[in-house]
Every structure is written in structure tokens, then in C-alpha cells.
Design a protein around this motif. Structure first.
Motif, PDB file in Angstrom:
ATOM      1  N   VAL A 152       0.840  -1.208   0.000  1.00  9.62           N
ATOM      2  CA  VAL A 152       0.000   0.000   0.000  1.00  9.62           C
ATOM      3  C   VAL A 152       0.872   1.254   0.000  1.00  9.62           C
ATOM      4  O   VAL A 152       0.611   2.222  -0.734  1.00  9.62           O
ATOM      5  CB  VAL A 152      -0.944  -0.017   1.217  1.00  9.62           C
ATOM      6  N   HIS A 153       1.918   1.227   0.800  1.00  8.25           N
ATOM      7  CA  HIS A 153       2.815   2.388   0.875  1.00  8.25           C
ATOM      8  C   HIS A 153       3.564   2.588  -0.432  1.00  8.25           C
ATOM      9  O   HIS A 153       3.746   3.729  -0.895  1.00  8.25           O
ATOM     10  CB  HIS A 153       3.801   2.209   2.030  1.00  8.25           C
ATOM     11  N   TYR A 154       4.016   1.488  -1.047  1.00  6.60           N
ATOM     12  CA  TYR A 154       4.686   1.602  -2.341  1.00  6.60           C
ATOM     13  C   TYR A 154       3.775   2.243  -3.382  1.00  6.60           C
ATOM     14  O   TYR A 154       4.187   3.106  -4.151  1.00  6.60           O
ATOM     15  CB  TYR A 154       5.117   0.217  -2.843  1.00  6.60           C
ATOM     16  N   SER A 190      -5.356   8.251  -1.469  1.00  9.86           N
ATOM     17  CA  SER A 190      -6.213   7.184  -0.938  1.00  9.86           C
ATOM     18  C   SER A 190      -5.374   6.036  -0.383  1.00  9.86           C
ATOM     19  O   SER A 190      -5.688   5.480   0.676  1.00  9.86           O
ATOM     20  CB  SER A 190      -7.170   6.673  -2.021  1.00  9.86           C
ATOM     21  N   TYR A 191      -4.276   5.696  -1.065  1.00  7.61           N
ATOM     22  CA  TYR A 191      -3.399   4.635  -0.559  1.00  7.61           C
ATOM     23  C   TYR A 191      -2.684   5.076   0.718  1.00  7.61           C
ATOM     24  O   TYR A 191      -2.511   4.281   1.650  1.00  7.61           O
ATOM     25  CB  TYR A 191      -2.381   4.218  -1.624  1.00  7.61           C
ATOM     26  N   MET A 192      -2.277   6.342   0.750  1.00  8.06           N
ATOM     27  CA  MET A 192      -1.573   6.821   1.942  1.00  8.06           C
ATOM     28  C   MET A 192      -2.501   6.858   3.145  1.00  8.06           C
ATOM     29  O   MET A 192      -2.112   6.526   4.271  1.00  8.06           O
ATOM     30  CB  MET A 192      -0.977   8.205   1.673  1.00  8.06           C
ATOM     31  N   GLN A 193      -3.735   7.258   2.926  1.00  4.65           N
ATOM     32  CA  GLN A 193      -4.700   7.272   4.029  1.00  4.65           C
ATOM     33  C   GLN A 193      -4.981   5.857   4.527  1.00  4.65           C
ATOM     34  O   GLN A 193      -5.123   5.633   5.734  1.00  4.65           O
ATOM     35  CB  GLN A 193      -5.985   7.955   3.570  1.00  4.65           C
ATOM     36  N   LEU A 196      -1.925   4.887   6.609  1.00  4.28           N
ATOM     37  CA  LEU A 196      -1.904   5.555   7.919  1.00  4.28           C
ATOM     38  C   LEU A 196      -2.935   4.952   8.878  1.00  4.28           C
ATOM     39  O   LEU A 196      -2.714   4.912  10.089  1.00  4.28           O
ATOM     40  CB  LEU A 196      -2.164   7.054   7.749  1.00  4.28           C
ATOM     41  N   LYS A 197      -4.028   4.492   8.315  1.00  6.65           N
ATOM     42  CA  LYS A 197      -5.069   3.884   9.150  1.00  6.65           C
ATOM     43  C   LYS A 197      -4.541   2.665   9.891  1.00  6.65           C
ATOM     44  O   LYS A 197      -4.926   2.413  11.044  1.00  6.65           O
ATOM     45  CB  LYS A 197      -6.258   3.496   8.262  1.00  6.65           C
TER      46      LYS A 197
END
Length: 499
Positions: A152-154, A190-193, A196-197
């Protein structure tokens, strides 16, 4: 938000590079899966989840053998053959819709995406990773939670880098590129959120990446969407400032950027001041700080504080110059202009004179004219004349400079010198008001009794369009001709008188 198109007033922080990706640890060495993977547990008795064996998911033997063939290609960085082999492996998966086949495919796709990243083909890593996430969503036991989090972070980083790489230069496809950039930033966000979740211990770097992403998406958006994203970026930047005793400098300028875009220039200046104190040798922040103070000084709402903001602008420049920054010709002239705006004509004139003579201010004709005008403002006509004379040495064909000298001499009632410079200006030409020049030349010549020259100047003035609008020329010409007649009559009388 401030009116007009959204612009990035401040430099963006550098993008965080993708975290190190290890693809040599081949999936065949995967740990037992009788622990929590993602959101699901694979039970040893295989009662809840269809699994290939009681010890959790392991890749099929034929896929494991092919991964061994992949190892030397990866070690040799032969990316194209490695990717071709991974495509062959994906095609050899017996039943991708089954639990076993889906796991084999997920492992292959994850490895393929990492290979694309290593080959610096970032955009091509998106599809295999997104398909991997789709498979993991169906079967959370495929990967450990941290593995999914990394993917997800990538993806957040890749989409952000793709968006940043889109240039919004003018062209027929500008709106198309703008939309594409906004879409990529939206996906990155959206991926960063999502990341972070599931990662409550995010670092300063993670927070900065997220904040920067919000700001960039705001810059790519319009209307209420841009305003809302900007406010969110502001909130996250402030949050980042409280994450460490010595927070990243970028948080300060992101707060300043958001404040500037929201029209809160006072707050923007406050945060830029912090940056200037922390980084006195930085070349980016002082010019921005000066610009904000000048905008505040010229803002009608801040009229009572305009002098204070002009002084702050001066301070911003002089502090920077003490560190070897903002010493260019344009900034030196800006400093002169600010002193003029403050009514400090003496200081402004001294700076302008020094700058024009040592080259720290561009020696343009207009700047020399400003210097001469400045001397006139402080009633130093001698230096004003000298400034025009010095300028005429640099611009010998410009009669406008000589015309200005003539006007000063005329005001000083030094008519012979006034006539000399008016006549010189007429010979050179290139004056902004030819009619005014010839009228002044005619009047001056008339006063010092150069009547033929005065009459010739009137004749030249009569050829110009402005002559049709004036009655002065006819009156002057009449006075000149009358005096010529009187002198001729007097001369005749003298000649006729008995000797």
C-alpha cells in the motif's frame, strides 16, 4: 482561499524514495502460516479456510522451482528476462481462482511489481501490485499484515511520483494532463490514508509525505475541493510540527504555503520568519518573505501597519544580504524602491547612486533617470544634472537625457546652459515630447536673444501634431517676430543717425 489560480508558492519538499525492496528472499522460504496473516488465521485443521496444507499457504512446487530459476536473473539485474520468466510463471498457475492458485499468483505478482521497481519502471509496478491487493482482500491469509502495508505504501509513493512528473506546461492537452495529475494524486492520497489507518506509529517522514500529498492535490484541484484539501494539509502540517523537538523544516513552509493560499499573509510570514532564522543561508525563503511583507504593506486593510511591513521587508533583504543572498541587481533595486515608498529619499538615493556606479544595480537609462529625479527630490540639482550627464555617456544618442538637464537649468534660471542642452537634445532627437522640447528651446533662445534660433525652433514645433492643439506657439512666434522687427528697426535707426 486567495483568488486566482492555485499556485505552489513555496518549493515542495523532496519526494521520499521508495523503501528498499528485497526480491531475493524467494517465497519458497516463507514461514509457517499458522499465525495471523492480515485479518485471518489459517487453522491447522483446515476447517475455516481452504488451504493447500495444514501448515498454511506455501507456493506450489513447480512455482517454487521456477523461482529458483529467477534468482540468477535478479542477481545479475537482467530485468527483462526476469519479467518474462515471471509472466511465464503467472501463465503456468493451474487455477488462479482456487485458494492455492490465487496464492501462487499473488506471490508472482508481488515479485513482478518489485522487479519493475528495481528496473526503474515504476508505472508498470502498479497493475501487479493492485491485483495482488485484490487477491489478498479475498484471502487475507496470503500475506502478513506488514507485507500488505508495504505494498500500500509503495503504491502511494509511485502514484505520487507519477503525478509530480507530469508537467503542466502550456499546450493543447494541458487540461488532459492536469486531470491525469489530479487523478494520480487522488490515488496516491487514498493509498496513503489507507496506510496511515493501519500504521499509528507513522514517522515524521510519513507525515511529511502525507501532508505534501494533500497540498499537491489541492494545487491540482479547484473550488471547494481545493479549499478543503488545503485546510486539511494545514492541519496535518501543524500536526507534523508537534511530532518532534526538531521537526522537519518542510512542515513550516507547508503551513506558510497553506496560509498564503488562504490569504492569511501574516501567518505565512510568521512561519517563514521561523524558517529564515533556522536556515539563514537558504536562498528560497528570504525572497518569499520579502514578497509577503510587500504585499501586506500595499494591502489597504493593513494601511496603518504599512510602514512596519516595509521595514520588515527591508530587514528581510538586509539579513539575507549579510549571508550573501539576494544581492542581485533586481533585489538591490527593490530595496531602493522600498526606501522610496517609505519616503526615505536620502537613503534611497545613496543606495541607487552606489548601485549604479558599482554595477550592483542595472545601469539602465530609466534607473539613471530615477537617480536624477531623486536628487531633485532632495533639492540637490547639481547631482541631478551630473546623474543625467553620466547617463548620457552611456546612452549618447538619447536626447531625452539632455532635455532633462536643460529643464533643470531652466528652473535654476541658468538660461545659457538651458539653451545649450535643449539645443543638444534637438540635435540628437529620441525625446518623449518633441513638441515640448522645441517650445522650451524657442522660449530659452528668445530670452537670451538668439532670435533666429528661436524662430527655427518654432518652425520645427509647428510641424508636430501637438501644435494643432496649442495657442502658445502662435503667441511665441508673434513675440519673436515682433522682437526681430524691433531690433531691425533699431539697427536701421542707428545706421541712419548722423555720424
Amino acid at each position: 482561499m486567495s483568488s486566482g489560480s492555485f499556485r505552489l508558492f513555496f518549493p515542495r519538499p523532496p519526494l521520499r524514495l521508495l523503501a528498499g525492496i528485497v526480491i531475493l528472499a524467494l517465497p519458497a522460504l516463507r514461514c509457517r502460516a499458522d499465525v495471523t496473516h492480515g485479518d485471518e488465521t489459517v487453522n491447522q485443521d483446515n476447517t475455516d479456510v481452504q488451504a493447500p496444507s495444514s501448515n498454511g499457504p506455501n507456493i506450489s512446487e513447480n512455482i517454487a522451482d521456477q523461482f529458483e530459476q529467477l534468482r540468477p536473473l535478479v542477481e545479475a539485474k537482467q530485468w527483462d528476462p526476469a519479467i518474462n520468466l515471471l509472466n511465464t510463471m503467472a501463465a503456468s498457475v493451474a487455477d488462479p481462482s482456487s485458494y492455492q492458485g490465487g496464492y501462487d499468483l499473488a506471490v508472482i505478482l508481488n515479485t513482478k511489481a518489485k522487479t519493475f521497481v528495481e528496473a526503474d519502471r515504476l508505472s508498470e509496478a502498479i497493475a501487479p501490485w493492485e491485483e495482488t491487493l485484490r487477491l489478498v482482500k479475498i484471502h487475507p491469509s496470503y500475506f502478513y499484515k506488514h507485507e500488505v502495508s508495504d505494498i500500500v505504501h509503495y503504491l502511494a509513493q509511485i502514484y505520487s511520483q507519477l503525478a509530480t512528473g507530469i508537467k503542466l506546461t502550456p499546450g493543447p492537452d494541458l487540461e488532459e494532463r492536469r486531470t491525469l495529475q489530479r487523478d494520480d494524486f487522488t490515488k496516491a492520497l487514498s493509498y496513503m490514508q489507507l496506510w496511515l489507518k493501519d500504521n499509528t506509529t507513522a514517522t515524521q517522514d510519513d507525515q511529511l509525505f502525507y501532508t505534501d500529498m494533500l497540498f499537491n492535490l489541492a494545487a491540482s484541484s479547484t473550488g471547494d475541493a481545493a479549499a478543503n484539501l488545503l485546510k486539511q494539509a494545514d492541519v496535518e502540517a501543524v500536526k507534523g510540527l508537534h511530532m518532534a523537538v526538531h521537526p522537519h523544516d518542510e512542515f513550516y513552509y507547508l503551513v506558510a504555503a497553506a496560509a498564503e493560499q488562504d490569504g492569511d499573509l501574516v501567518r505565512a510570514a510568521d512561519y517563514l520568519e521561523i524558517l529564515v532564522r533556522r536556515l539563514p543561508d537558504n536562498r528560497e525563503y528570504p525572497p518569499q518573505l520579502m514578497s509577503i511583507y510587500l504585499n501586506l504593506a500595499s494591502n489597504p486593510k493593513e494601511k496603518r501597519n504599512s510602514e512596519e511591513y516595509y521595514l520588515r521587508a527591508i530587514n528581510a533583504i538586509e539579513r539575507a544580504q549579510a549571508h550573501g543572498i539576494m544581492k542581485d541587481q533586481r533585489t538591490n533595486l527593490d530595496l531602493v524602491t522600498i526606501y522610496f515608498d517609505l519616503g526615505q529619499y536620502g537613503q534611497a538615493t545613496d543606495l541607487l547612486s552606489t548601485g549604479l556606479n558599482d554595477g550592483s544595480i542595472a545601469p539602465t537609462e530609466s534607473n539613471w533617470q530615477v537617480l536624477a529625479y531623486s536628487y531633485q527630490q532632495i533639492n540637490d540639482n547639481t547631482k541631478a544634472i551630473q546623474a543625467y550627464v553620466d547617463a548620457s555617456k552611456l546612452y549618447p544618442d538619447d536626447g531625452g537625457l539632455d532635455y532633462s538637464v536643460g529643464q533643470i537649468y531652466s528652473q535654476l534660471e541658468d538660461l545659457p546652459n538651458a539653451y545649450q542642452y535643449f539645443n543638444l537634445a534637438a540635435q540628437k532627437g529620441h525625446v518623449s515630447s518633441p513638441y515640448g522640447l522645441y517650445i522650451n528651446l524657442a522660449y530659452t533662445a528668445f530670452e537670451i536673444d538668439k532670435l533666429d534660433a528661436a524662430l527655427a525652433a518654432c518652425d520645427e514645433a509647428a510641424k508636430l501634431p501637438d501644435a494643432q492643439k496649442s495657442t502658445d506657439l502662435a503667441q511665441l512666434r508673434s513675440a519673436i517676430t515682433d522682437k526681430i522687427k524691433e531690433e531691425a528697426k533699431a539697427k536701421d535707426a542707428t545706421a541712419a543717425a548722423p555720424q
